[in-house]
Design an enzyme around this catalytic site. Structure first.
Site, PDB file in Angstrom:
ATOM      1  N   ARG A 118       0.799  -1.228   0.000  1.00 14.38           N
ATOM      2  CA  ARG A 118       0.000   0.000   0.000  1.00 14.38           C
ATOM      3  C   ARG A 118       0.829   1.273   0.000  1.00 14.38           C
ATOM      4  NH1 ARG A 118      -2.825  -3.697   2.836  1.00 14.38           N
ATOM      5  NH2 ARG A 118      -4.721  -4.420   1.840  1.00 14.38           N
ATOM      6  N   THR A 163       1.471  -5.820   4.380  1.00 12.61           N
ATOM      7  CA  THR A 163       0.975  -5.262   3.121  1.00 12.61           C
ATOM      8  C   THR A 163       0.749  -3.757   3.240  1.00 12.61           C
ATOM      9  OG1 THR A 163      -1.319  -5.695   3.751  1.00 12.61           O
ATOM     10  CG2 THR A 163      -0.201  -7.407   2.474  1.00 12.61           C
ATOM     11  N   GLY A 179      -2.106 -10.643   9.533  1.00  9.65           N
ATOM     12  CA  GLY A 179      -2.125 -12.040   9.976  1.00  9.65           C
ATOM     13  C   GLY A 179      -3.276 -12.326  10.930  1.00  9.65           C
ATOM     14  N   GLU A 181      -6.140 -13.214  10.491  1.00 14.16           N
ATOM     15  CA  GLU A 181      -6.919 -14.414  10.157  1.00 14.16           C
ATOM     16  C   GLU A 181      -6.100 -15.678  10.405  1.00 14.16           C
ATOM     17  OE1 GLU A 181      -7.878 -11.528   8.383  1.00 14.16           O
ATOM     18  OE2 GLU A 181      -9.655 -11.925   9.572  1.00 14.16           O
ATOM     19  N   ASN A 259      -9.147  -7.121  13.653  1.00 17.05           N
ATOM     20  CA  ASN A 259     -10.138  -8.021  14.232  1.00 17.05           C
ATOM     21  C   ASN A 259      -9.497  -9.059  15.156  1.00 17.05           C
ATOM     22  OD1 ASN A 259      -9.470  -8.939  11.221  1.00 17.05           O
ATOM     23  ND2 ASN A 259      -9.690 -10.763  12.474  1.00 17.05           N
ATOM     24  N   ASP A 304     -15.169  -9.932  12.351  1.00 16.60           N
ATOM     25  CA  ASP A 304     -14.073  -9.440  11.516  1.00 16.60           C
ATOM     26  C   ASP A 304     -14.198  -7.932  11.287  1.00 16.60           C
ATOM     27  OD1 ASP A 304     -11.794  -9.406   9.965  1.00 16.60           O
ATOM     28  OD2 ASP A 304     -12.684 -10.418   8.234  1.00 16.60           O
ATOM     29  N   ASN A 391     -14.139  -0.999   3.596  1.00 12.03           N
ATOM     30  CA  ASN A 391     -12.930  -1.789   3.740  1.00 12.03           C
ATOM     31  C   ASN A 391     -11.716  -0.875   3.602  1.00 12.03           C
ATOM     32  OD1 ASN A 391     -10.905  -4.081   3.325  1.00 12.03           O
ATOM     33  ND2 ASN A 391     -12.807  -5.185   3.720  1.00 12.03           N
ATOM     34  N   TRP A 392     -10.583  -1.392   3.168  1.00 11.21           N
ATOM     35  CA  TRP A 392      -9.361  -0.577   3.203  1.00 11.21           C
ATOM     36  C   TRP A 392      -9.298   0.564   2.173  1.00 11.21           C
ATOM     37  CZ3 TRP A 392      -6.477   0.178  -1.004  1.00 11.21           C
ATOM     38  CH2 TRP A 392      -6.661  -0.734  -2.054  1.00 11.21           C
ATOM     39  N   CYS A 616      -7.579 -19.119  -2.136  1.00 14.20           N
ATOM     40  CA  CYS A 616      -7.131 -18.502  -3.386  1.00 14.20           C
ATOM     41  C   CYS A 616      -7.787 -19.137  -4.607  1.00 14.20           C
ATOM     42  CB  CYS A 616      -5.616 -18.622  -3.528  1.00 14.20           C
ATOM     43  SG  CYS A 616      -4.708 -17.752  -2.244  1.00 14.20           S
TER      44      CYS A 616
HETATM   45 CA    CA Z   1      -9.711  -9.487   8.925  1.00 17.48          CA
END
Ligand code: CA
Length: 688
Positions: A118, A163, A179, A181, A259, A304, A391-392, A616
């Site tokens: 990012r 990221t 991480g 999740e 989260n 989340d 979201n982001w 994925c």
């Molecule tokens: Ca998450």
């Protein structure tokens, strides 16, 4: 409406203006452009000044491009997939230097959502970038040569990855990690920006008490909000992976935290509790890393609901008083305005449909959580989804219009408990989320779950939010689900890219779509703008991916055109954008007969696939960014075991799974892939 309430105009924080005496060039400065010649009258003449398409691509998988470039002294610093930095002549797009940190490709497995990056921070002739495999690197802005490199990961056996973009905060540069999740304990680290020496580390959640004493009184304070018998081995989560902002006036670093891990509170901290500092805004002293205050948006998170969305500092007139505020629209659907000096909650209203909580009590500062939120016993439809109301992709604020422009996702999710226990690294977060209206992502129209709830939607909208009046000023519905971040200019324009490959430009006051440019590539990143020699440019990075890379949907540019990363820069009077080549559909390829297995093997393989691969690889013949495993070439089948267990394609992001899969397991997965195809067998879509 009260006459005494008007949004502050002149008071926009120095961070966003060119008048800052010592500009801290970071992403927050890019989302509002305080000058410029492009306006409503001329925007129709925007065309391409130059394009850069030299991004590093590993293997045949295109990754998302999520960074907003930063321009300093005529040089554009951009990042792409695999944490590669590009320095480009901002007038021409000529590559001046490129820094490839040569990240360990297996770290793609440690991210929830693609091998993205990012962006950079640039200050005093130094460029800072964080790498997917957890390093923070300082580069000479002139040459791209590394000045120092720091390992930010405390435990490399855990599934940490980075990221996000670093932010400079006074004498330090701050970086978080992801991480949440995957069973990690979130923290942010600060390094002396000249030497790379660790200055401090702030742990978002308490660690395993067996492992040693608390690192600080802030951790001890947080521990009181956790069950002493919490699942400490699963890390707790809270990773502050993207949202960091610095206020030089008070030398404060604000962190937006992630989260809980695993997702359901009752699996993580069985006796309940708020679980500080999950899903919170935390204000830290930039010199010491000690907490000044915190505000938790989602106590006891089970959905989340990260608070990792970007935060905006502004000065607003609220109730006749000028307030220095911090604003955030986290995933949970409430728009928060806090006094950034004290942490006092000033307002929290719903910017989208919200059913997990009825409202936020301004006296206690706490959400009034509804029964509808609890899916421990049976599946529940909950708004917003795990993707969040936001979201982001960054929102932006215009001091000229007084409005915040939020890329809003209007969708609920059916939350239920996973039939199998939480497993770090796998597709199992303890709970399962499905979008009810998207069949290819495991959706279902279960009448009993939907009864009495707002009718499910699956929409991306752009909302202009008035942070003083606490209500929506206008809504635009011109984009498909999951589009890009926004940016504003002092001429009252709002710019936003979209999954359908358009750059949209709005009148920020009315919401009128003034112009749109088809570039043929999905856009996630926020655009930015800069001026050189009297010419204003608008830059935007394109390339779809991220959480959306697994399964493409109709209407997305990536369905029709090759989704390769690119960076486009526009100016008045530029050229028509080049459209990428069309996607050529490929047929399913039957596997060589000798890889077929027994019915029992296929059944077991399907389960293993769902836990380990589905994050994925989508189901058969379902378009997406990652290889369709039902279309493997015969030669690929021959080396299947070397890929899955031996890590043969690790460089391209397909890590070895030998730590969780045996040879028999790999053979079972292979047998599943080699079996005759049944449609829609791959299971539910989950998202982070
Ligand atoms: Ca998450």
């Amino acid at each position: 409406m009260s006459a005494g309430i008007i949004a502050g105009l002149a008071g926009w924080h120095a961070l966003a203006g060119t008048q800052a005496p010592d500009p801290q060039w970071a992403l927050e400065t890019a989302y509002h452009y305080p000058e410029g010649q492009i306006d409503a009258a001329s925007v129709g003449k925007l065309g391409v000044a130059w394009e850069f398409d030299g991004f590093v691509v590993r293997g045949r998988t295109n990754r998302g491009v999520e960074a907003t470039p930063v321009v300093v002294d005529g040089v554009m610093y951009a990042t792409g997939p695999w944490s590669v930095v590009y320095a480009l002549d901002a007038r021409t797009g000529r590559l001046l230097w490129q820094y490839d940190p040569d990240v360990d490709g297996s770290f793609a497995r440690r991210t929830c959502c693609d091998a993205v990056n990012r962006g950079v921070a640039v200050v005093d002739g130094t460029v800072y970038v964080a790498t997917l495999d957890g390093y923070l690197v300082a580069l000479d802005a002139k040459t791209g040569k590394p000045l120092w490199k720091a390992d930010t990961i405390t435990d490399r056996s855990r599934s940490y990855a980075i990221t996000g973009a670093p932010r400079v905060a006074g004498n330090v540069v701050v970086i978080g990690n992801g991480g949440g999740e995957m069973g990690v304990r979130g923290y942010a680290s600060a390094y002396d920006r000249r030497t790379g020496k660790l200055a401090w580390r702030f742990f978002v959640v308490p660690g395993d008490p067996q492992a040693g004493p608390d690192e600080s009184p802030d951790v001890t304070e947080a521990r009181k909000t956790w069950d002493p018998h919490s699942a400490w081995d699963l890390g707790g989560g809270g990773t502050p992976w993207d949202s960091i902002v610095y206020d030089p006036d008070t030398n404060t670093v604000y962190l937006g935290t992630g989260n809980g891990s695993p997702h359901p509170l009752w699996l993580r901290s069985p006796a309940g509790g708020d679980n500080l500092y999950l899903s919170s805004i935390v204000a830290l002293d930039a010199d010491t890393g000690r907490k000044k205050w915190h505000y938790q948006t989602t106590p006891g998170d089970s959905w989340d609901y990260t608070a990792t969305q970007n935060m905006i500092l502004a000065d607003l007139d609220i109730g006749g008083k000028r307030r220095k505020v911090i604003m955030q629209a986290p995933k949970n659907g409430f728009f928060y305005v806090l006094d950034r000096l004290t942490g006092e909650l000033l307002s929290a209203e719903k910017y989208t449909t919200v059913t997990w909580a009825d409202r936020v009590d301004l006296k206690t500062g706490r959400p009034v959580i509804s029964d509808q939120s609890n899916f421990s016993e049976k599946a529940k439809l909950v708004w917003p989804s795990e993707a969040g109301g936001h979201n982001w992709p960054p929102m932006s604020y215009s001091p000229e219009t007084g409005l915040v422009y939020i890329p809003v996702l209007e969708a609920p999710m059916i939350f239920s408990m996973a039939p199998t226990p939480y497993r770090p690294y796998s597709n199992v977060q303890g709970s399962v989320g499905a979008f009810p209206t998207v069949a290819s992502w495991g959706g279902t129209q279960d009448a009993s779950v939907l009864a009495g709830q707002p009718a499910p939607r699956f929409e991306q909208v752009l909302k202009a939010w008035d942070p003083v009046k606490q209500k929506v000023a206008w809504t635009s519905r011109v984009m498909p689900f999951w589009s890009g971040g926004t940016m504003t200019t002092s001429n009252g324009l709002v710019m936003q890219g979209s999954a359908d490959g358009y750059l949209n430009i709005y009148d920020g006051r009315s919401g009128t779509l003034l112009h749109r440019i088809n570039i043929g590539t999905g856009i996630l990143a926020s655009p930015m703008s800069y001026t050189i020699d009297g010419t204003q440019y608008v830059a935007v990075a394109a390339g779809f991916g991220g959480a959306m890379n697994r399964s493409f949907l109709p209407g997305w540019a990536a369905m029709d055109r090759v989704n390769a990363p690119r960076l486009l820069v526009f100016r008045i009077g530029g050229d028509q954008p080049r459209l990428p080549p069309r996607v050529v559909a490929t047929p399913l390829v039957p596997a060589p007969a000798r890889f077929r297995g027994s019915e029992e093997q296929v059944r077991r393989g399907q389960q293993l696939f769902a836990h380990n691969c589905l994050r994925c690889h989508a189901s058969a013949d379902s378009p997406g960014g990652y290889p369709d495993l039902w279309k493997m070439a015969p030669e690929t089948h021959e080396v299947f075991e070397q890929i899955v267990l031996g890590g043969a394609y690790s460089y391209a992001g397909m890590a070895s799974f030998a730590d969780v899969l045996s040879k028999d397991d790999a053979m079972a997965i292979h047998a599943y892939l080699a079996a005759p195809v049944k449609k829609d067998e791959a299971g539910a879509k989950t998202m982070h």
